[in-house]
Motif scaffolding. Structure first.
Motif: not given
Length: 225
Positions: A218-223, A209-214, A127-129, A161-167
């Motif tokens: 949480y969401r993991l993205d490529d910043p 990489t890991i954002s908190t969605v209040r 898996l890669a982000v 988190l990487m399996q659900h990257a972007g979500s």
């Protein structure tokens, strides 16, 4: 990575559960064939460890019915029956591997990882982000060329988190996938482990990489660069 253990010997089932949990797997246990078939059909697992001599429904019947229902979760038979025809029957019915009791625990873990790699369900080997890479089979994580050392729980959390990257995923979804589904502790444990991950995969590299969605999770993205 979620594993279902179907084993009627309660002490052995608990031993396997604890050992696989320490190896980074999320483990559920059933103690008879009927419950094992129901869980394997109704829930999603990455692999199944299945005894042959089970109350309620024979292990051979569990494998056969799973394949008839087009449930292709990899199955490792774990049993005291060590005859060559027993192994042939299990493999012919749709099992992916066969391990006899008494068994080597490292070998069981290796067999599980092996059957997961060759499962017919499509999944990337790595898996890669962005420049963050995770190899589920080798249990390795890299940021660029730098290997990052994670505990089994941190690895399982990052894998999810990487399996659900972007979500965005909720704390409840993370607890269900990474902790025991029957976990009754404080869900703030997720926040604690997300903090651990950030200090290992982000902070040393100046990334976020890991954002908190209040209010959600949480969401993991490529910043962005």
């Amino acid at each position: 990575m979620r594993v279902l253990v179907v084993e009627d010997e309660v002490p052995l089932a608990e031993l396997i559960r604890r050992g696989l949990s320490k190896a980074g797997f999320v483990v559920e246990v059933a103690h008879n064939g009927v419950d094992g078939l129901w869980q394997a059909t109704e829930e999603q697992f990455d692999a199944i460890v299945l005894d042959i001599m089970l109350p309620g429904m024979h292990g051979y019947d569990v494998v056969r019915r799973l394949r008839e229902r087009e449930v292709w979760t990899p199955v490792v038979m774990l049993t005291a029956k060590d005859g060559e025809y027993d192994q042939v029957d299990a493999l012919d019915l749709g099992a992916d591997d066969y391990l006899t009791k008494p068994f080597s625990f490292p070998v069981l873990v290796a067999r599980l990882r092996a059957v997961m790699r060759r499962t017919p369900v499509a999944r990337p080997a790595v898996l890669a982000v962005g420049d963050l890479r995770l190899d589920p089979a080798a249990t390795q994580v890299f940021r660029g060329e730098t290997e990052i050392d994670l505990t089994p729980r941190e690895f399982s959390l990052l894998l999810f988190l990487m399996q659900h990257a972007g979500s965005t995923v909720s704390k409840g979804e993370i607890l269900q996938a990474v902790w025991d589904p029957a976990f009754t502790g404080d869900d703030n444990v997720v926040e604690v482990y997300v903090g651990y991950l950030r200090r290992k995969i982000d902070k040393p590299f100046g990334t976020d990489t890991i954002s908190t969605v209040r209010g959600i999770g949480y969401r993991l993205d490529d910043p962005p660069a």
